[in-house]
Design a protein around this motif. Structure first.
Motif, PDB file in Angstrom:
ATOM      1  N   PHE A 224     -16.295   1.043   5.212  1.00  0.00           N
ATOM      2  CA  PHE A 224     -16.969   1.647   6.365  1.00  0.00           C
ATOM      3  C   PHE A 224     -18.443   1.945   6.030  1.00  0.00           C
ATOM      4  CE2 PHE A 224     -17.888   5.555   8.959  1.00  0.00           C
ATOM      5  CZ  PHE A 224     -17.942   4.902  10.180  1.00  0.00           C
ATOM      6  N   VAL A 225     -18.652   2.489   4.837  1.00  0.00           N
ATOM      7  CA  VAL A 225     -20.019   2.788   4.397  1.00  0.00           C
ATOM      8  C   VAL A 225     -20.871   1.517   4.411  1.00  0.00           C
ATOM      9  CG1 VAL A 225     -21.406   3.463   2.386  1.00  0.00           C
ATOM     10  CG2 VAL A 225     -19.378   4.805   3.016  1.00  0.00           C
ATOM     11  N   CYS A 226     -20.298   0.458   3.847  1.00  0.00           N
ATOM     12  CA  CYS A 226     -21.053  -0.798   3.800  1.00  0.00           C
ATOM     13  C   CYS A 226     -21.381  -1.273   5.213  1.00  0.00           C
ATOM     14  CB  CYS A 226     -20.242  -1.883   3.079  1.00  0.00           C
ATOM     15  SG  CYS A 226     -20.104  -1.570   1.330  1.00  0.00           S
TER      16      CYS A 226
ATOM     17  N   ARG B  13      -7.308   3.743   0.241  1.00  0.00           N
ATOM     18  CA  ARG B  13      -8.034   4.532   1.251  1.00  0.00           C
ATOM     19  C   ARG B  13      -9.513   4.697   0.887  1.00  0.00           C
ATOM     20  NH1 ARG B  13      -4.163   8.627   4.549  1.00  0.00           N
ATOM     21  NH2 ARG B  13      -2.776   6.944   5.220  1.00  0.00           N
ATOM     22  N   LEU B  14      -9.802   4.889  -0.403  1.00  0.00           N
ATOM     23  CA  LEU B  14     -11.216   4.939  -0.824  1.00  0.00           C
ATOM     24  C   LEU B  14     -11.900   3.612  -0.495  1.00  0.00           C
ATOM     25  CD1 LEU B  14     -11.776   6.652  -4.287  1.00  0.00           C
ATOM     26  CD2 LEU B  14     -12.888   7.158  -2.113  1.00  0.00           C
TER      27      LEU B  14
ATOM     28  N   TRP C   2     -11.174   1.640   1.956  1.00  0.00           N
ATOM     29  CA  TRP C   2     -11.494   1.627   3.389  1.00  0.00           C
ATOM     30  C   TRP C   2     -12.796   2.408   3.676  1.00  0.00           C
ATOM     31  CZ3 TRP C   2     -10.123  -1.398   7.063  1.00  0.00           C
ATOM     32  CH2 TRP C   2      -8.892  -2.035   7.048  1.00  0.00           C
ATOM     33  N   VAL C   3     -12.909   3.562   3.043  1.00  0.00           N
ATOM     34  CA  VAL C   3     -14.117   4.363   3.236  1.00  0.00           C
ATOM     35  C   VAL C   3     -15.346   3.580   2.775  1.00  0.00           C
ATOM     36  CG1 VAL C   3     -15.355   6.419   2.438  1.00  0.00           C
ATOM     37  CG2 VAL C   3     -12.953   6.593   3.108  1.00  0.00           C
ATOM     38  N   PHE C   4     -15.221   2.954   1.635  1.00  0.00           N
ATOM     39  CA  PHE C   4     -16.346   2.205   1.098  1.00  0.00           C
ATOM     40  C   PHE C   4     -16.721   1.044   2.033  1.00  0.00           C
ATOM     41  CE2 PHE C   4     -18.205  -1.044  -1.772  1.00  0.00           C
ATOM     42  CZ  PHE C   4     -19.327  -0.330  -2.115  1.00  0.00           C
TER      43      PHE C   4
ATOM     44  N   PHE D  71     -22.640  11.145   3.484  1.00  0.00           N
ATOM     45  CA  PHE D  71     -22.790   9.848   4.129  1.00  0.00           C
ATOM     46  C   PHE D  71     -22.876   9.986   5.645  1.00  0.00           C
ATOM     47  CE2 PHE D  71     -20.376   6.572   6.426  1.00  0.00           C
ATOM     48  CZ  PHE D  71     -21.309   5.547   6.328  1.00  0.00           C
TER      49      PHE D  71
ATOM     50  N   VAL E 118     -21.813   0.510   7.928  1.00  0.00           N
ATOM     51  CA  VAL E 118     -22.868   1.322   8.525  1.00  0.00           C
ATOM     52  C   VAL E 118     -24.237   0.925   7.966  1.00  0.00           C
ATOM     53  CG1 VAL E 118     -23.826   3.651   8.639  1.00  0.00           C
ATOM     54  CG2 VAL E 118     -21.396   3.265   9.120  1.00  0.00           C
ATOM     55  N   PHE E 119     -24.311   0.790   6.658  1.00  0.00           N
ATOM     56  CA  PHE E 119     -25.618   0.432   6.075  1.00  0.00           C
ATOM     57  C   PHE E 119     -26.064  -0.950   6.541  1.00  0.00           C
ATOM     58  CE2 PHE E 119     -25.041   4.029   3.238  1.00  0.00           C
ATOM     59  CZ  PHE E 119     -26.340   4.458   3.061  1.00  0.00           C
TER      60      PHE E 119
ATOM     61  N   LYS F 282      -1.546   6.760  -6.603  1.00  0.00           N
ATOM     62  CA  LYS F 282      -2.823   6.287  -7.135  1.00  0.00           C
ATOM     63  C   LYS F 282      -3.295   5.056  -6.370  1.00  0.00           C
ATOM     64  CE  LYS F 282      -5.731   6.419 -10.773  1.00  0.00           C
ATOM     65  NZ  LYS F 282      -6.422   7.629 -11.241  1.00  0.00           N
TER      66      LYS F 282
ATOM     67  N   LYS G 111      -2.352   4.099  -3.356  1.00  0.00           N
ATOM     68  CA  LYS G 111      -2.703   4.454  -1.983  1.00  0.00           C
ATOM     69  C   LYS G 111      -4.094   5.091  -1.926  1.00  0.00           C
ATOM     70  CE  LYS G 111      -0.670   6.871   1.950  1.00  0.00           C
ATOM     71  NZ  LYS G 111       0.373   7.847   2.322  1.00  0.00           N
ATOM     72  N   LYS G 112      -4.352   5.954  -2.933  1.00  0.00           N
ATOM     73  CA  LYS G 112      -5.653   6.623  -3.012  1.00  0.00           C
ATOM     74  C   LYS G 112      -6.788   5.586  -3.057  1.00  0.00           C
ATOM     75  CE  LYS G 112      -7.644   8.303  -6.826  1.00  0.00           C
ATOM     76  NZ  LYS G 112      -7.782   9.097  -8.075  1.00  0.00           N
ATOM     77  N   ASN G 113      -6.633   4.593  -3.902  1.00  0.00           N
ATOM     78  CA  ASN G 113      -7.716   3.607  -4.052  1.00  0.00           C
ATOM     79  C   ASN G 113      -7.874   2.737  -2.813  1.00  0.00           C
ATOM     80  OD1 ASN G 113      -8.691   4.416  -6.442  1.00  0.00           O
ATOM     81  ND2 ASN G 113      -7.381   3.066  -7.668  1.00  0.00           N
TER      82      ASN G 113
ATOM     83  N   TYR H  44     -10.861  14.600  -7.120  1.00  0.00           N
ATOM     84  CA  TYR H  44     -10.898  13.419  -6.252  1.00  0.00           C
ATOM     85  C   TYR H  44     -11.264  13.808  -4.821  1.00  0.00           C
ATOM     86  CZ  TYR H  44      -8.723  10.023  -3.077  1.00  0.00           C
ATOM     87  OH  TYR H  44      -8.457   9.166  -2.039  1.00  0.00           O
TER      88      TYR H  44
ATOM     89  N   PHE I  95      -7.595  12.032   5.480  1.00  0.00           N
ATOM     90  CA  PHE I  95      -7.241  10.615   5.318  1.00  0.00           C
ATOM     91  C   PHE I  95      -7.136  10.261   3.840  1.00  0.00           C
ATOM     92  CE2 PHE I  95      -9.136   6.317   4.716  1.00  0.00           C
ATOM     93  CZ  PHE I  95      -8.135   5.570   5.287  1.00  0.00           C
ATOM     94  N   LEU I  96      -8.161  10.713   3.084  1.00  0.00           N
ATOM     95  CA  LEU I  96      -8.162  10.398   1.649  1.00  0.00           C
ATOM     96  C   LEU I  96      -7.067  11.148   0.919  1.00  0.00           C
ATOM     97  CD1 LEU I  96     -12.006  10.333   1.047  1.00  0.00           C
ATOM     98  CD2 LEU I  96     -10.434   8.397   0.874  1.00  0.00           C
TER      99      LEU I  96
ATOM    100  N   LEU J  52     -18.461   7.925  -4.463  1.00  0.00           N
ATOM    101  CA  LEU J  52     -17.092   7.410  -4.313  1.00  0.00           C
ATOM    102  C   LEU J  52     -16.536   6.973  -5.672  1.00  0.00           C
ATOM    103  CD1 LEU J  52     -17.448   5.347  -0.999  1.00  0.00           C
ATOM    104  CD2 LEU J  52     -16.445   7.619  -1.316  1.00  0.00           C
TER     105      LEU J  52
END
Lengths: 366, 692
Positions: free
Chosen positions: B17-19, B10-11, B13-15, A315, B21-22, B4, B6-8, A304, A178-179, A292
């Motif tokens: 998701f992390v938030c 997607r990151l 989105w991951v972040f 995680f 879950v916590f 670049k 798009k990369k950020n 990256y 995905f990333l 991250l």
């Protein structure tokens, strides 16, 4: 067009969080395991001693990994993956422990190939996906060679059986793809079959069916769940906000199962209370956040993908363990990184931190 | 650049998701550790901690002379608490061997199971316990405990009552006073783990047990034994269905002895009711003393007045009152002495129903005597809306009223002491750990019921009852007895009328008549074939009174110190052996074996009589008196009574069925029938006594 400057220093905050967690882990392993160790092995520091040795080995490994050039080493990740798949097949020849074949017993040390697989797979994916020739947007290139290679590994781990690790690895792989920029449509092809297969495996084959049924009942009222879920919830509840005090836990005395490994989070919750757990959660969150952040600051695609993949798997490990212990998801045996007793887990988690520290040296300021 | 971005994303989105879950985990922690914490903490405490009670030693019970009548002895009990299946198996096979059970039955019989606590056997003998201690498998435990023991067996057991296996009062005094006798048990806290291993958290108990309070009863155990013995004999002799008797000190209300005897009661080894308190009966003519007291006190008639007794049948409308013997004109003294129902009934009508009712209440009818005694019945008087002549007359002769035996004895006691109604008393005082009495219970006066003059007149009537009235058989050579007989028809519930064949025969009286000390009552239910109170209960009363008088106990003092707090230090009781027919030498041997002494009237021969009789309980070191004769003598010869107590001598006279008289007190020093004289039935023996 040079907008960024290379920094030479490692991420000290990350290192500090790691050290605090490992030391906390040692203290809590002693607190939760001393009674069991005394009963089973006649020495209350039986587990502490072993964990200390693994900690020293891990620190050496961390130091080593920080020094090496990862990009150069990553070239060997593909053959290494083949060797590990071979090791994964070998575990079935080993005598089972607690009903599963997870360990490769090599005389003095026992290692879990699944942990190695997780780690090396991430390095391999980062290495392979950063190849400029690879067109990740194409389905063909996405399926081959990743699907067979990872698929075989996952099958073997699932057969051990070790559902928890399988899920962590599968989700980590999907996360990296995905990333890396794979198309959402393609990823969905990979995700959609999972619930279908899972439903079939659980209810068709009866694999861990009881656990699932327990789970559904236990989300609302953990006391209706299985013994493990019930005891974990009671343990957390008994701690309250301030906890019973260090060493004062009662649940570790054979009520809470695996108080020093899989359920150490609950045991800590009883002794140090919600206050202690919040500090631990903050440290975990900080590590993920820094991971991250490091990923986003990498100058190249390899860095990256490697940083984000490592962070993601770390995680997922944490999230699944905490989910189990707090009775939010069904029980799967998975240690909590840094805190749980267990050499392989500590070693791999430390290696993950070491890789992030290594990559942190290559950060560019954006 | 596009990559670049798009990369950020997607990151990001991951972040996110992390938030998520916590945040979820944190929310769950709030739920479990704050919202559910109090409930869960309690549950953990229950599964991880426990308490064990430490039994407090139960208070001892003494009789009024300081003898222990309820004692504690240590005992061990066997329990099982296996930790795993292996232990269950081992315990089961051990128990099967040890208790000779068939194979494979122990698990079910004793309900053995992993982590399951079960009792195997309570109160083991010492030998058995030490044997088990040597060879028992893991998971079996010997636990120390205390059990109750009663040195006098069944004597007074109706009063003392029973305790259960955990020393908790089940009946009688043990139940009545359970709270004080039991004390407070202590608590030991322990922690256990998931494998059911227990360990004590602290060395000290959370609370130490407080021993129960020892109590001294007003009962005299020697007199109690006499009462029980005579009551049993009387009931059997007169074929009664039930006998009840109460004796008390009429000067202060202290109960000296009380018991019932039911010949149909087979198992005495289980909790019984104290039927002198729990059974009600219609008192009949004994009740006339209440009416008489009221009549005399209120001068309804002069003592010289006479009243027409209707020749035994008094018709009042549809109802009729009868006398057993026909009388025409009687004065009041004779009405009482001859127990004329018609005579007292007529006077009572003059006195008035409401007045008689109120007076009865004042005498304690319908009021409980020992507050809270398990199962005590207060009794009742029926109160009609309008008092008809028949109702009043009925009440005056003790019909349409129900009393318990103690109440009736207490009524008579109030007459005996000159008019004071005391609250019956069973507890004399408490005893501290060193054996010193304290907290002496004061006698409680309930009411002053009549003047001394009234009481004296009534007492002289009651003496007359014994001297020449319905209770002539009660008249004793040894002690002056006064009292009143009662022969009440028993109400037949099935036929709904009074029975003509079943009677409640009773005698209530006091002695010595001139200066009453002891008041008592004996009641027999349905004695056959003789049913008169004076002939059945009265005779038993006389025998008890005589024996009491002879023993002359220190009835009216409180001992300064209990004999001992420890059972080792008090004298043991022994059962009197049957020596009849034995050679003197072997009789001597047998008594010595039992730590008793033998006193004989001659140096050799066969035992023809012994005192006390076989199977009685006496103390070690006590003396058994035997009369011996050489075997070739057919006739009974008079023994040498010199040096015998009056008690012993009178027992011997009764045995020979001789009439006798006693002068003086102390020990016999002269006898009119000389030793060796052949005994004839018509001979009379005069005994002269003097104090030694």
């Amino acid at each position: 067009m040079r907008r960024s400057a290379k920094t030479k220093s490692i991420d000290e905050g990350l290192l500090l969080a790691y050290i605090v967690l490992v030391i906390t882990g040692l203290v809590m392993i002693y607190s939760t395991s001393s009674m069991i160790a005394e009963t089973k092995f006649g020495s209350n520091i039986f587990f502490l001693k072993r964990q200390l040795i693994w900690t020293i080995l891990s620190v050496i490994a961390v130091y080593g990994i920080i020094k090496v050039n990862l990009q150069r080493l990553a070239i060997y990740s593909a053959p290494a993956l083949f060797v590990i798949i071979l090791m994964l097949s070998l575990v079935f020849l080993m005598p089972s422990r607690n009903g599963s074949h997870r360990w490769l017993m090599l005389g003095i040390i026992n290692i879990q190939p699944s942990e190695l697989f997780k780690f090396v797979m991430i390095v391999y994916l980062a290495f392979s996906l950063s190849n400029p020739k690879r067109k990740i947007e194409e389905l063909k290139q996405l399926l081959f060679p990743y699907l067979p290679l990872i698929g075989i590994g996952l099958m073997l781990i699932l057969l051990e059986p070790d559902l928890g690790t399988t899920i962590v690895i599968a989700l980590s792989a999907l996360g990296i793809l995905f990333l890396a920029g794979a198309r959402m449509k393609h990823l969905c092809y990979g995700i959609l079959p999972i619930p279908a297969v899972a439903t079939f495996v659980v209810f068709g084959l009866g694999y861990k069916e009881a656990r699932i049924i327990d789970y559904v009942a236990s989300i609302a009222d953990p006391l209706k769940g299985s013994y493990q879920v019930k005891q974990a919830a009671l343990t957390l509840g008994a701690g309250g906000f301030f906890g019973m005090g260090l060493g004062e836990g009662r649940q570790k005395l054979f009520f809470l199962p695996y108080p020093h490994t899989d359920f150490i989070f609950a045991a800590i919750g009883e002794e140090l209370g919600m206050l202690g757990l919040m500090i631990i959660l903050m440290l975990f969150f900080y590590i993920i956040f820094r991971g991250l952040k490091i990923a986003s600051q990498q100058p190249d695609r390899f860095g990256y993908l490697l940083a984000s993949g490592i962070t993601l798997s770390l995680f997922l490990n944490i999230a699944i363990n905490l989910g189990v212990v707090t009775a939010l998801i069904p029980v799967t045996g998975l240690p909590l990184p840094f805190l749980s007793y267990g050499g392989s887990s500590l070693m791999v988690s430390s290696a993950a931190i070491a890789v992030l520290l290594n990559l942190s040296k290559r950060r560019v300021k954006t | 650049m596009k990559l670049k971005k798009k990369k950020n994303i997607r990151l990001g989105w991951v972040f996110f998701f992390v938030c998520f879950v916590f945040a979820s985990v944190l929310a769950r922690l709030v739920h479990l550790q704050i919202y559910l914490a109090p409930e869960y903490r309690k549950k953990v405490q229950i599964q991880a901690e426990g308490t064990q009670t430490i039994q407090a030693s139960r208070g001892l019970i003494y009789d009024r002379n300081g003898m222990i009548v309820a004692n504690n002895i240590e005992s061990q009990s066997l329990s099982a608490w296996p930790n795993d299946k292996q232990e269950v198996k081992e315990i089961a096979s051990f128990l099967e061997d040890f208790l000779n059970l068939p194979k494979g039955t122990a698990i079910k019989k004793f309900n053995l199971g992993v982590h399951h606590y079960s009792w195997i056997k309570r109160n083991l003998s010492d030998e058995l316990a030490s044997e088990i201690e040597k060879q028992s498998p893991k998971g079996l435990y010997l636990e120390d405990g205390i059990v109750r023991s009663y040195p006098f067996d069944f004597v007074g057991k109706q009063i003392i009552g029973f305790t259960d296996i955990d020393s908790k009062g089940l009946s009688g005094f043990e139940l009545w006073c359970n709270k004080e006798l039991a004390g407070d048990s202590g608590v030991f806290a322990f922690r256990r783990d998931g494998k059911r291993n227990c360990f004590r958290i602290r060395e000290q108990a959370i609370s130490q047990p407080v021993p129960g309070q020892s109590k001294v009863l007003t009962i005299d155990w020697q007199l109690q034994e006499i009462l029980e013995e005579e009551l049993r004999e009387g009931v059997i002799k007169h074929n009664a269905e039930l006998g009840m008797a109460v004796f008390l000190n009429n000067r202060n209300g202290e109960i000296i002895a009380m018991a019932h005897f039911d010949p149909n009661e087979k198992n005495r080894n289980k909790p019984q009711k104290l039927r002198v308190l729990t059974d009600l009966y219609e008192p009949g003519s004994v009740y006339k003393v209440i009416a008489a007291a009221g009549l005399l006190e209120n001068s309804i008639m002069s003592l010289d007045d006479t009243i027409y007794c209707e020749n035994g049948r008094w018709q009042m409308g549809r109802n009729r009152l009868r006398d057993d013997h026909k009388h025409e004109w009687l004065n009041f003294r004779s009405v009482i002495e001859l127990s004329s129902n018609i005579g007292i009934g007529k006077y009572a009508v003059e006195y008035g129903g409401e007045e008689l009712y109120q007076l009865s209440k004042k005498f304690g009818i319908g009021t409980k005597t020992l507050d809270g005694w398990p199962g005590e019945q207060a009794g009742y008087i029926s109160k009609p809306k309008r008092w008809s002549d028949f109702n009043v007359a009925s009440l005056s002769i003790g019909h349409a009223v129900a009393v318990n035996t103690l109440q009736m004895a207490n009524v008579m006691a109030a007459v005996a002491n000159g008019g004071t109604l005391y609250k019956p008393k069973l507890i004399l005082c408490d005893v501290d750990e060193k054996g010193n009495p304290f907290n002496q219970q004061r006698s409680e006066i309930i009411a002053e019921l009549m003047s001394k003059e009234t009481a004296d007149t009534l007492k002289s009537f009651l003496r007359g009852v014994v001297e020449r009235g319905t209770a002539e058989l009660v008249n004793s050579q040894i002690v002056t007895i006064a009292g009143k007989t009662g022969t009440a028809q028993i109400y037949d519930r099935e036929r709904k009328r009074y029975s003509y064949s079943k009677y409640m025969a009773s005698f209530a009286g006091f002695f010595p008549a001139e200066n009453p000390l002891v008041t008592g009552i004996v009641v027999m239910k349905n004695p056959q074939p003789v049913h008169y109170g004076g002939h059945t209960s009265g005779v038993t009363f006389r025998k008890i009174a005589e024996r009491y008088t002879i023993i002359h106990p220190d009835l009216f003092t409180v001992p300064t110190r209990m004999i001992a707090e420890n059972s080792d230090k008090i004298k043991k009781t022994q059962v009197v052996p049957n020596l009849m027919g034995q050679l003197l030498a072997s009789a001597k041997q047998e008594t010595e074996n039992k730590m008793l002494h033998l006193k004989s009237t001659a140096d050799s021969g066969f035992v023809v009589w012994q005192y006390p009789q076989a199977d009685r309980l006496i103390f070690e070191d006590d003396e058994i008196l035997v009369v011996v004769q050489s075997n070739d003598e057919q006739e009974q010869k008079m023994a040498d009574l010199t040096g015998m107590t009056i008690r012993e001598a009178s027992a011997y006279m009764q045995h020979l069925n001789l009439d006798y008289s006693v002068t003086g007190n102390g020990k016999v020093y002269r006898q009119s029938l000389k030793p060796g004289a052949i005994v004839q039935n018509e001979s009379v023996c005069k005994l002269e006594c003097k104090p030694i």
